[in-house]
Design a protein around this motif. Structure first.
Motif, PDB file in Angstrom:
ATOM      1  N   GLN A 373       0.834  -1.218   0.000  1.00 29.51           N
ATOM      2  CA  GLN A 373       0.000   0.000   0.000  1.00 29.51           C
ATOM      3  C   GLN A 373       0.860   1.257   0.000  1.00 29.51           C
ATOM      4  O   GLN A 373       0.557   2.239  -0.677  1.00 29.51           O
ATOM      5  N   ILE A 374       1.955   1.202   0.774  1.00 33.43           N
ATOM      6  CA  ILE A 374       2.839   2.362   0.838  1.00 33.43           C
ATOM      7  C   ILE A 374       3.408   2.671  -0.551  1.00 33.43           C
ATOM      8  O   ILE A 374       3.454   3.821  -0.971  1.00 33.43           O
ATOM      9  N   VAL A 375       3.830   1.614  -1.255  1.00 30.24           N
ATOM     10  CA  VAL A 375       4.417   1.833  -2.576  1.00 30.24           C
ATOM     11  C   VAL A 375       3.373   2.426  -3.523  1.00 30.24           C
ATOM     12  O   VAL A 375       3.661   3.326  -4.313  1.00 30.24           O
ATOM     13  N   LYS A 376       2.122   1.929  -3.407  1.00 32.60           N
ATOM     14  CA  LYS A 376       1.070   2.443  -4.285  1.00 32.60           C
ATOM     15  C   LYS A 376       0.694   3.883  -3.950  1.00 32.60           C
ATOM     16  O   LYS A 376       0.558   4.717  -4.838  1.00 32.60           O
ATOM     17  N   LYS A 377       0.525   4.162  -2.641  1.00 32.83           N
ATOM     18  CA  LYS A 377       0.046   5.490  -2.247  1.00 32.83           C
ATOM     19  C   LYS A 377       1.170   6.492  -2.010  1.00 32.83           C
ATOM     20  O   LYS A 377       0.955   7.695  -2.022  1.00 32.83           O
ATOM     21  N   GLY A 378       2.358   5.981  -1.737  1.00 33.64           N
ATOM     22  CA  GLY A 378       3.478   6.872  -1.418  1.00 33.64           C
ATOM     23  C   GLY A 378       3.561   7.121   0.077  1.00 33.64           C
ATOM     24  O   GLY A 378       2.525   7.168   0.762  1.00 33.64           O
TER      25      GLY A 378
END
Ligand SMILES: [Zn+2]
Length: 970
Positions: A373-378
């Motif tokens: 999720q972090i990679v997708k949302k930043g």
């Protein structure tokens, strides 16, 4: 000296020369042409000079060969034949650092000193130790430091002893260390990093003396060595010395010691292990889980710095997303990031603490899902920026605690240099921060997550859980094994072992001759500055608030302490003050929720945190709740604003946060007990009879931990208690403000606090008569450790003796002469010591000790030892130097501030400090003998506390009035 590239100086050819801004030094890389030794020299003005020599020492098994060597080479050399030159140096040099360290792939021998002659002496003793050690000709040293069977007479049972053997028994018993070994074993199946370089007690006895000497010959060669010199020194003299006396005798070897990479493996099998807890205490909720990844190489400085920052972002702040996910899903009570850049292939672990094995899948799934999720949302940009700001603050401050700055640089540099990276490149830091800062805008950290976690198949799961009675089982097996061994021995073999034991004990007890001891270089009393140093401060009063201000060269950083006297808190609320000091800055406030508060703190300051300190002078105790804060001058308004929020606007009612903080604290305490058994034993021992000791115990020791264990079940009560004490404590008349900053900034910094001072109400609560002392004098506290920590303490002022500066010198004699020999060398404990305080406390303690009764007997005999002592003038000088050195060592800014505060509370003036120094410089043999009276009259009746192994405590039950378990929900 201006060295030129490709020219040779005393056998050293200069290969590279460059100014390195990061360490403000002209850096030189040399190669010793004849022997192949590598040498790095950082030329600068730093007075605290550093030297070390390191060898690449990859372990071949779990026998701890490198570690036993590290101990053994320091037990005498060709030039310095004394049995323990290392201890001689400890006694009487002006070193600012003196140690030897075994890592997973290297062994390091560092020394530091501010005195030219001293550094030169230390270098020589160390070089002779590593290149010409006695241990290659004297097996008894190997037996003493490594391992040996002991049999005092034919009837007794055989025991297994050895300094390293025992040290590792202690070192490997804590859950953290068990997990860290499991992590290495889960990731590395072929690489040398699967081995425990310190030695696993189970395998140490497999090491033969022959294999040991072979290891020495293979790795302790100049071609495999790395020399490091740092600071303001006579470099030509040093190079000539290293060449003429040592390296010139060697020819370079053509084989290079190489460390090979682990092959990629795609399985995520769980590697598990257990750690010992006492029987009847396992709850199933104390397991630790780790998801691990192999991360590039330690030669990549940018990558290793980035991983440090990423670990902080993901797991270590109040706003860290992975930590939050793990705790919120109730997978574990706490979570941490472990990043190890000391191995060539670095390792990153997501660690869940206080969890259980049935949550492994959920744990793994949660970490991966959150990362995805972090990679997708930043990542939150503010979180990244605050982490970078925080790390940069630390770099600017360059406070490495007790380690000299030059050594910290050298240790970091070795991580790359050992494996072929350029030492210059390994020292550069600031340019990498630029890269990270710029990259943060373009997904740099998200890409790291993708590459090194989500797409990295070189990963594993490690998990450890508690095992009841493990320690007893191992001990029993050992004894069975030793018994079977003895049963199979012939009469002759038994006689032989008894003789070997006798020989070893004789060897250990025979002292060195004066002549041998005097070969070890030492300084004279003239090398000591007669004048005591004293940081002067100014006492002011503004707005009815007392202020202490100290001008300090701080590189633009402002240090402040808001000290609130808490002596108006009644006995029953004392544990709440301890808790209050630890929750401040972690709970929601009116303006910021706790995540925002954490980000703001990192963004603009070098940290804001509370601590409770009990200052004590003679009979009285002054407990103080201290809010420590530091920041760059330009961020001072932000810092004061955050402090203001913390003092006036903390919402103690936010139960979910409170519960998490308490969980975190519990985990922190578990680790503290695992790693600091001696401190726990000392604090508890003092709590048995001394009010200041009891206050420390109630607000930060075992008694406080008892309080924490029930705190989570009574959150409402906790919140009420916190509110009550906050109201009592945060009052105008309790505050003392402390500021240390550049001279020109002092006034304006004080003014920034006016708003806080104005807002504080008057409390008018009366000073309370707090009674916390336990009414027993002998207690044992059991946990799962394999060894014990013993402490014995008494009050000598009550017995009519006075504190004197001479005691620091006498302490040095007792520690290095008596306790070292009796408790460490003969008893097999890893360490021991004694101490005196101005408030009248004297105590002795042991560290990772296999003995109980024997050690207490040794403590009781300190008086006898002192009354029979004979000392030459040279010896007295040596001990005085050693004692003065402890006081004169360069201190970090925060330590200087802390010293100033404790002097203020203890009423120590400049004259008092000078008087104590004069006393130290005037010690005579008679003073030492006189001190025997003090020990003879107070030691036998002193309070005792043993902390650690259930088995050992049970064997000595008769010594204690009360025995309890460490984790005692009461
Ligand atoms: Zn050791």
């Amino acid at each position: 000296m201006n060295f030129e590239i490709n020219n040779s100086y005393f056998g050293f050819k200069l290969k590279e020369k460059q100014y390195v801004k990061d360490i403000d030094s002209l850096a030189h890389v040399f190669i010793h042409e004849k022997s192949g030794a590598k040498l790095f020299y950082a030329q600068n003005e730093d007075d605290n000079k550093v030297f070390f020599v390191s060898f690449k020492t990859p372990p071949q098994d779990d026998c701890g060969t490198a570690h036993i060597l590290e101990h053994s080479v320091l037990c005498g050399s060709s030039k310095y034949v004394a049995k323990d030159p290392f201890n001689e140096l400890m006694k009487g040099s002006l070193n600012t650092y003196l140690n030897a360290l075994t890592y997973a792939d290297k062994t390091m021998y560092p020394v530091a000193s501010c005195n030219h002659e001293d550094l030169y002496n230390l270098m020589d003793v160390y070089m002779d130790a590593v290149f010409n050690p006695q241990v290659v000709n004297e097996k008894k040293i190997f037996m003493q430091e490594g391992w040996h069977y002991e049999l005092n007479n034919a009837e007794e049972a055989i025991t297994l002893k050895g300094v390293v053997y025992n040290e590792m028994k202690g070192a490997l018993s804590g859950p953290d260390r068990v997990l860290s070994n499991a992590i290495n074993q889960s990731l590395f199946t072929e690489s040398i990093y699967r081995f425990e370089s310190g030695g696993n007690p189970e395998y140490i006895p497999e090491l033969t003396y022959e294999k040991f000497v072979e290891f020495y010959n293979k790795y302790y060669h100049p071609s495999n060595s790395f020399f490091y010199l740092y600071g303001d020194m006579d470099i030509e003299k040093c190079l000539k010395h290293i060449n003429d006396d040592y390296l010139v005798k060697y020819d370079a070897m053509d084989t290079e010691v190489k460390i090979y990479d682990e092959q990629v493996h795609n399985s995520q099998d769980v590697v598990s292990d257990t750690f010992a807890v006492p029987s009847g205490t396992k709850t199933g909720n104390e397991s630790m889980l780790a998801l691990n990844f192999i991360i590039g190489h330690s030669t990549d400085r940018l990558l290793s710095l980035s991983m440090d920052v990423l670990s902080y972002i993901l797991l270590e702040t109040g706003a860290s997303p992975i930590k939050k996910a793990i705790v919120d899903k109730k997978i574990a009570e706490s979570a941490e990031g472990w990043f190890d850049s000391s191995t060539y292939q670095m390792v990153f672990s997501f660690v869940a603490k206080n969890s259980s094995f049935n949550k492994i899948e959920l744990f793994k799934d949660t970490v991966y899902r959150t990362l995805d999720q972090i990679v997708k949302k930043g990542l939150d940009k503010a979180l990244i920026q605050s982490a970078l700001n925080y790390y940069e603050f630390l770099l600017k401050e360059a406070d490495y605690g007790y380690r000299p700055k030059g050594l910290a640089y050298g240790m970091n540099m070795m991580k790359g240099w050992l494996h072929g990276a350029s030492p210059m490149e390994s020292l550069k830091v600031w340019e990498h921060f630029e890269t990270m800062r710029n990259g943060a805008e373009n997904g740099y950290f998200e890409n790291l997550i993708k590459t090194y976690f989500l797409e990295n198949t070189n990963s594993s799961i490690a998990a450890v859980e508690a095992e009841e009675g493990k320690q007893e089982r191992i001990e029993e097996n050992n004894q069975k094994h030793l018994k079977a061994m003895k049963d199979n021995m012939s009469q002759e073999q038994i006689t032989q072992l008894v003789k070997e034991t006798k020989d070893l004990i004789e060897y250990q007890s025979s002292g060195d001759t004066q002549e041998v001891i005097e070969k070890i270089p030492s300084l004279s009393k003239d090398d000591i500055d007669k004048k005591a140093s004293f940081d002067s401060y100014q006492q002011l009063e503004n707005n009815g608030i007392k202020e202490l201000i100290m001008p300090l060269d701080t590189n633009g950083i402002v240090y402040t302490k808001l000290m609130f006297a808490v002596d108006n808190v009644p006995t029953e609320l004392v544990p709440y003050v301890g808790l209050l000091s630890r929750v401040l800055g972690k709970l929601d406030t009116e303006k910021f929720d706790y995540e925002k508060l954490s980000t703001q703190t990192d963004m603009f300051t070098g940290g804001i945190y509370g601590r409770l300190v009990a200052y004590n002078e003679k009979e009285s105790v002054t407990p103080v709740l201290c809010i420590n804060a530091k920041a760059l001058m330009r961020n001072i308004d932000k810092m004061v604003d955050i402090i203001q929020q913390i003092i006036f606007e903390t919402k103690f009612d936010t139960q979910s946060s409170l519960s998490k903080i308490i969980q975190d604290l519990k985990v922190e305490y578990e680790r503290h007990f695992d790693n600091n058994g001696h401190l726990s034993a000392i604090t508890r021992c003092l709590a048995l009879f001394d009010e200041a000791g009891a206050y420390k115990d109630a607000t930060g020791g075992i008694a406080f931990n008892d309080f924490l264990l029930t705190a989570g079940d009574n959150l409402e009560k906790m919140a009420e208690g916190l509110k009550k004490v906050a109201k009592l404590v945060f009052a105008k008349e309790n505050l003392l403000l402390l500021v240390a900053a550049e001279k020109n900034d002092l006034q304006s910094v004080c003014k920034k606090f006016y708003e806080i001072e104005e807002k504080l109400p008057m409390s008018k609560a009366k000073k309370q008569d707090v009674k916390l002392v336990k009414n027993i004098d002998a207690e044992a506290v059991e946990n799962g450790a394999k060894v014990v920590y013993n402490a014995k303490a008494a009050n000598f002022i009550k017995e009519g003796f006075n504190y004197s500066g001479k005691m620091s010198v006498i302490k040095n004699i007792i520690n290095t002469e008596y306790l070292w020999n009796e408790v460490r060398v003969k008893g097999g404990a890893y360490g021991s010591g004694c101490n005196f305080s101005r408030s009248g406390i004297v105590y002795a303690y042991s560290y990772r000790d296999p003995n109980v009764k024997q050690t207490f007997d040794n403590f009781d005999n300190i008086g006898n030892f002192l009354s029979n002592i004979n000392l030459t003038d040279r010896e007295i000088t040596k001990y005085t130097l050693g004692a003065i050195n402890v006081i004169d060592r360069p201190k970090s800014k925060s330590d200087r501030l802390e010293l100033m505060v404790s002097r203020y509370y203890n009423g120590m003036t400049k004259e008092d400090v000078q008087r104590e120094r004069d006393e130290m410089l005037s010690v005579t043999e008679n003073d030492v003998k006189e001190c025997a009276k003090l020990f003879n009259s107070v030691m036998k009746s002193g309070a005792i506390c043993t902390f650690g192994s259930e088995t050992k405590i049970n064997e000595n039950k008769a010594l204690y009035k009360r025995t309890r378990r460490l984790y005692n929900k009461c």
